[in-house]
Design a protein around this motif. Sequence first.
Motif, PDB file in Angstrom:
ATOM      1  N   PHE A 233      53.008  34.634  17.979  1.00  8.66           N
ATOM      2  CA  PHE A 233      53.263  33.222  17.661  1.00  8.66           C
ATOM      3  C   PHE A 233      54.082  33.129  16.379  1.00  8.66           C
ATOM      4  O   PHE A 233      55.023  32.340  16.279  1.00  8.66           O
ATOM      5  CB  PHE A 233      51.927  32.483  17.514  1.00  8.66           C
ATOM      6  CG  PHE A 233      52.068  30.993  17.430  1.00  8.66           C
ATOM      7  CD1 PHE A 233      52.114  30.210  18.579  1.00  8.66           C
ATOM      8  CD2 PHE A 233      52.151  30.353  16.190  1.00  8.66           C
ATOM      9  CE1 PHE A 233      52.248  28.834  18.501  1.00  8.66           C
ATOM     10  CE2 PHE A 233      52.280  28.972  16.112  1.00  8.66           C
ATOM     11  CZ  PHE A 233      52.329  28.212  17.267  1.00  8.66           C
ATOM     12  N   CYS A 238      57.527  30.633  16.861  1.00  9.35           N
ATOM     13  CA  CYS A 238      56.845  29.411  17.335  1.00  9.35           C
ATOM     14  C   CYS A 238      56.415  28.578  16.128  1.00  9.35           C
ATOM     15  O   CYS A 238      56.479  27.355  16.131  1.00  9.35           O
ATOM     16  CB  CYS A 238      55.611  29.745  18.169  1.00  9.35           C
ATOM     17  SG  CYS A 238      55.900  30.914  19.497  1.00  9.35           S
ATOM     18  N   ILE A 283      55.804  27.918  28.556  1.00  9.70           N
ATOM     19  CA  ILE A 283      56.428  28.835  27.602  1.00  9.70           C
ATOM     20  C   ILE A 283      57.506  29.666  28.278  1.00  9.70           C
ATOM     21  O   ILE A 283      58.556  29.931  27.703  1.00  9.70           O
ATOM     22  CB  ILE A 283      55.370  29.766  26.956  1.00  9.70           C
ATOM     23  CG1 ILE A 283      54.357  28.932  26.178  1.00  9.70           C
ATOM     24  CG2 ILE A 283      56.024  30.784  26.032  1.00  9.70           C
ATOM     25  CD1 ILE A 283      53.096  29.689  25.805  1.00  9.70           C
ATOM     26  N   VAL A 298      61.523  31.207  24.881  1.00  3.04           N
ATOM     27  CA  VAL A 298      61.022  32.288  24.036  1.00  3.04           C
ATOM     28  C   VAL A 298      61.123  33.567  24.851  1.00  3.04           C
ATOM     29  O   VAL A 298      60.696  33.613  26.004  1.00  3.04           O
ATOM     30  CB  VAL A 298      59.553  32.027  23.634  1.00  3.04           C
ATOM     31  CG1 VAL A 298      59.109  33.039  22.591  1.00  3.04           C
ATOM     32  CG2 VAL A 298      59.394  30.619  23.098  1.00  3.04           C
TER      33      VAL A 298
END
Length: 316
Positions: A233, A238, A283, A298
């Motif tokens: 993360f 993120c 995601i 991502v």
Amino acid sequence: MSVVFASALDPRGPAADRAENLWWIMFGLGLFVLVVVAVALLVGVRRHSGSESPIDRREDHEGSSRRWILGAGVVGPAIIIAIVFVATVWSMSVSSQEADGDSMVVEVTGHQWWWEVRYPDLGVVTANEVHLPAGVDVELRLRSADVIHSFWVPALAGKRDALPERTNTLTIESDAPGTYVARCAEFCGIQHAHMNVVVVAHDRASFDEWVAAHRMPAVEPTTADQRAGAELFVDRGCGSCHVVDGLTVGGDTPAPDLTHLASRREIAGGLLDSTGPDLRRWISDPHAVKPGTLMPDVDVTDTELDDLVAYLESLR
Ligand code: CUA
């Protein structure tokens, strides 16, 4: 706790009661005008289909035409507009008034395409959900971070614009605990329809519980998957948009606070649930789910995705 879908004709609070009354007043007046026009039309048609020649009655007609134009064209509409005006001001006075000094303030900011929700006095930040105690006036301070949005929870109040340049207030109160669907009611870009917000009215004890839980920083990861997810993360950036209190602080691009993500029902402005499979879908390809979203792709492997999702699911 049942979820109440959008209907201004099913009011659950004082501001919505007034809006419903206004709706019925306007419906009644509209119906009245329709009946008057329909009757006048029928009378006119009947007269002209009678035996008497219209030319014989020309003088009569001129006098009554003038009376009709003045009465039904000027005086009647003026009276009806005056009634609607007074009723509207009366109805708006409930939701526009600043709530009493000790009432709760919630800052609600519209973004393309989600809602940021802050409780300045309670130190709580969340997204796409507004929690409030039932039976209490709550003052929403509405703003926008980009274009014009409009906050509308039909069961509790009328619409109110969220503007970039100034703050609009909307006072809402829910008669009883309940969950109400709210919408963005101003076209604000291609994902305007996917900018939902849920208003949850609690009894006092359960509201206090919600606040206490949401004041806490994010839970520490406990399993190996979650720990790996937390690292990813941060590493994959993120955390340069999303805040997870205790882990990341966000950045210039605003994105929903994820500190207690797993306690929320939905993500992506209501398009997906906050469950594992939906988080995975989101995601792995946010632009397929919600074209135009600022959420970037991502670059993660399947295993990494599993870890990230395991971490996000733990954020109760
Ligand atoms: Cu925000 Cu429509």
